[in-house]
Design an enzyme around this catalytic site. Structure first.
Site, PDB file in Angstrom:
ATOM      1  CB  THR A 400       8.900   9.592   4.017  1.00  0.00           C
ATOM      2  OG1 THR A 400       9.056   8.417   4.782  1.00  0.00           O
ATOM      3  CG2 THR A 400       7.664   9.534   3.200  1.00  0.00           C
ATOM      4  CB  THR A 418       8.669   5.828   3.185  1.00  0.00           C
ATOM      5  OG1 THR A 418       9.604   5.893   4.258  1.00  0.00           O
ATOM      6  CG2 THR A 418       7.774   4.626   3.395  1.00  0.00           C
ATOM      7  CG  ASN A 420      11.086   3.227   8.658  1.00  0.00           C
ATOM      8  OD1 ASN A 420      10.150   3.990   8.881  1.00  0.00           O
ATOM      9  ND2 ASN A 420      11.605   2.476   9.609  1.00  0.00           N
ATOM     10  N   GLY A 492       7.379  11.863   7.860  1.00  0.00           N
ATOM     11  CA  GLY A 492       7.516  12.096   9.300  1.00  0.00           C
ATOM     12  C   GLY A 492       7.008  10.995  10.196  1.00  0.00           C
ATOM     13  N   GLY A 493       6.940   9.740   9.706  1.00  0.00           N
ATOM     14  CA  GLY A 493       6.514   8.643  10.579  1.00  0.00           C
ATOM     15  C   GLY A 493       5.145   8.928  11.161  1.00  0.00           C
TER      16      GLY A 493
HETATM   17  N1  GLY Z   1       7.699   4.266   7.641  1.00  0.00           N
HETATM   18  C1  GLY Z   1       6.763   5.064   8.279  1.00  0.00           C
HETATM   19  C2  GLY Z   1       5.383   4.886   7.824  1.00  0.00           C
HETATM   20  O1  GLY Z   1       5.147   4.253   6.799  1.00  0.00           O
HETATM   21  O2  GLY Z   1       4.507   5.341   8.514  1.00  0.00           O
END
Ligand code: GLY
Length: 591
Positions: A400, A418, A420, A492-493
């Site tokens: 991202t 993103t 991912n 950063g997830g």
């Molecule tokens: N791919 C991580 C998020 O969208 O939170």
């Protein structure tokens, strides 16, 4: 550290966030996968922050984690485009100069605050293919098969970026698609000189690039990793972007690009079909909104968990005197971590795509709910995560990148997009030139089994055909009164939520300028695993010892996230932009 409160007038602004996820080939369930791309980011201590200064501008500002993308956005603004035009141009430029994260093979969210005072949210998150099922990643014994949701074509969600950018431009832009895409096409065809920061990111996946000849031909230099100073050219991506520029999203969702994606998926045992692409939709929605100490936070509603979780944490911590306690103090860490633990438990239990599940946002953000959760926080001890459950009772079924833009007209945009992982699936369909996402890993592969961000999620986020996976992305616009005060967001997830929140708290409670706020070491807690992640320099050894005595276990991670933020200083009315030190190839630039 000097503390001050900003009591600021505001301008309307635009921020775009593209998220970078797990760096490198994070093994499934590797919580906060090691962010190899951040290896050049020096650890920062609080004392070192004193020298951090933002970039100042009078009229407009663009901040992104790749300097050429920032320059594209600024040029569009100088040529008379508005923040939405610039956001779309930066989005396509990021797909070229920041291929780990900027993308046309993934999806995202955009928050737009218009000069007329309205704030809108655009959801262009990927969708699950129509053939997807809740047990897609399980074997006959019901066990989750490692890697299926991250490293195979079953991991690919139907991409949303192209329709998302096109929709935003048509609704609120002033320029043509050809105008805003021209810089990206030029950068792809002519190439661009790689800086060390770009190479750091590419280096995270060179072994994967080598596995696929069509990827190696672009992202390796005659079989070897690129080094700083060399030029990366992407003629295939240029061709793909030219098709989109000429024919619009039809080229991507019904034309030759769609056929290439489906052919690649079929030949690798994937399940994507032409129907999946043709039926893909984006949607407009109202942002999630909450108030904190005189500020209004406007952020992402489901299918992102970002806005709801940030607002739930703020509701819990609102009565505590964070400004008095100070950054990195025992109390501010303790109460922030406990609020995050409880809000993440709710996130992971109740939130999912609103087209499929009811999201109890009103309850989660109510003052009564916050008071109930606060009552469970002990003053002298950490609460073990095993003692925390989704706080509304059992769920009832029914790398991202980030950029922020403010223009001279009073528009502000925040976008997060993103694929991912860094470089997503790490594979490219035929000669399309862009990486496909592995976003399906954001779904619950099986209730109770963690995904690659360690998130232990439930049935609200189970896989269903056409459903969007729950995200943590949180491009956020903060208002003071009716005016834009801050545009913030991060990759950063799961850590996106704490990073975005902490950038705001660092400014409004801890009195940092925006550059200090995004550079400051961070803390993150997400319910499970029951451990507090922190960056070096966050707390002193004596604070750490006191928190350990209260029951906290810390895991030091060198760095994560990349918050690309803008603050509009209400006293000077100047725009203050900050590129996160963790992304040395990034740039804040203004006019
Ligand atoms: N791919 C991580 C998020 O969208 O939170």
């Amino acid at each position: 550290m000097r503390r001050r409160h900003y009591g600021w007038a505001v301008v309307a602004a635009l921020s775009v966030v593209t998220t970078v996820q797990a760096a490198g080939r994070a093994a499934p369930n590797s919580v906060i996968p090691s962010q190899a791309l951040d290896s050049s980011a020096p650890p920062t201590t609080v004392a070192a922050l004193a020298h951090n200064r933002p970039v100042l501008a009078r009229h407009a500002m663009v901040v992104s984690d790749q300097h050429l993308a920032t320059e594209v956005g600024l040029k569009i603004l100088k040529e008379g485009g508005n923040a939405i035009d610039a956001a779309v141009a930066v989005g396509y430029a990021q797909a070229v100069v920041n291929p780990c994260c900027g993308n046309i093979g993934g999806g995202g969210f955009m928050v737009i605050h218009l000069a007329n005072g309205r704030t809108v949210f655009l959801d262009f998150r990927e969708k699950a293919p129509l053939k997807a099922t809740p047990t897609l990643y399980q074997n006959a014994k019901g066990q989750v098969v490692p890697g299926l949701s991250t490293q195979t074509f079953l991991a690919v969600g139907v991409p949303g970026t192209v329709l998302g950018l096109d929709t935003a431009l048509r609704k609120y832009g002033t320029m043509t698609r050809q105008q805003v895409m021209a810089p990206a096409i030029r950068l792809a065809r002519k190439g661009f000189v790689l800086q060390q920061g770009d190479v750091n990111v590419l280096n995270t996946r060179v072994k994967d690039f080598a596995k696929h000849p069509n990827v190696a031909a672009i992202f390796l230099n005659h079989g070897k990793p690129y080094v700083a100073g060399q030029t990366l050219r992407q003629p295939q991506l240029a061709r793909t972007l030219e098709l989109i520029s000429r024919d619009g999203s039809r080229a991507f969702y019904r034309g030759s690009i769609a056929r290439s994606i489906v052919a690649a998926s079929r030949s690798h045992r994937g399940i994507l079909s032409m129907k999946d692409l043709a039926e893909y939709t984006v949607q407009w929605a109202r942002p999630v909104e909450c108030r904190y100490h005189g500020y209004t936070i406007m952020s992402d509603p489901p299918p992102s968990s970002g806005g709801v979780t940030i607002c739930e944490i703020l509701q819990i911590i609102k009565p505590y005197p964070f400004a008095k306690w100070g950054y990195g103090s025992v109390n501010s860490i303790h109460y922030l971590v406990e609020a995050e633990r409880r809000a993440f438990a709710d996130r992971n239990t109740y939130l999912g795509d609103p087209a499929f599940v009811h999201n109890p946002i009103g309850q989660l953000l109510s003052a009564q709910h916050a008071a109930k959760l606060r009552a469970g926080i002990r003053a002298d001890a950490a609460t073990p995560s095993a003692q925390i459950k989704g706080s509304l009772g059992p769920y009832e079924g029914t790398d991202t990148t980030d950029y922020s833009i403010v223009d001279r007209h009073g528009n502000a945009v925040g976008v997060t997009f993103t694929i991912n992982y860094l470089f997503g699936l790490g594979q490219i369909a035929g000669d399309t030139g862009f990486f496909l996402n592995n976003e399906m890993d954001d779904f619950t592969s099986k209730p109770g089994v963690p995904n690659s961000f360690g998130l232990v999620q439930g049935r609200a986020n189970q896989i269903e055909p056409g459903k969007r996976p729950l995200s943590s992305m949180a491009p956020t616009i903060v208002l003071r009164g009716k005016r834009v005060f801050m545009v913030t967001g991060s990759p950063g997830g799961s850590t996106i939520i704490s990073t975005t929140l902490e950038s705001f708290l660092n400014v409004v409670d801890f009195g940092m300028n925006v550059q200090q706020a995004v550079n400051a070491p961070r803390v993150h807690e997400q319910w499970y695993p029951d451990v507090v992640f922190m960056e070096p320099g966050l707390i002193s050894p004596s604070v750490e010892r006191r928190l350990q005595a209260m029951g906290y276990r810390f895991k030091v991670v060198k760095s994560w996230g990349a918050d690309e933020a803008i603050v509009i200083n209400p006293r000077t009315h100047l725009l203050e932009g900050a590129n996160d030190r963790r992304r040395p190839a990034g740039l804040a630039a203004g006019d």
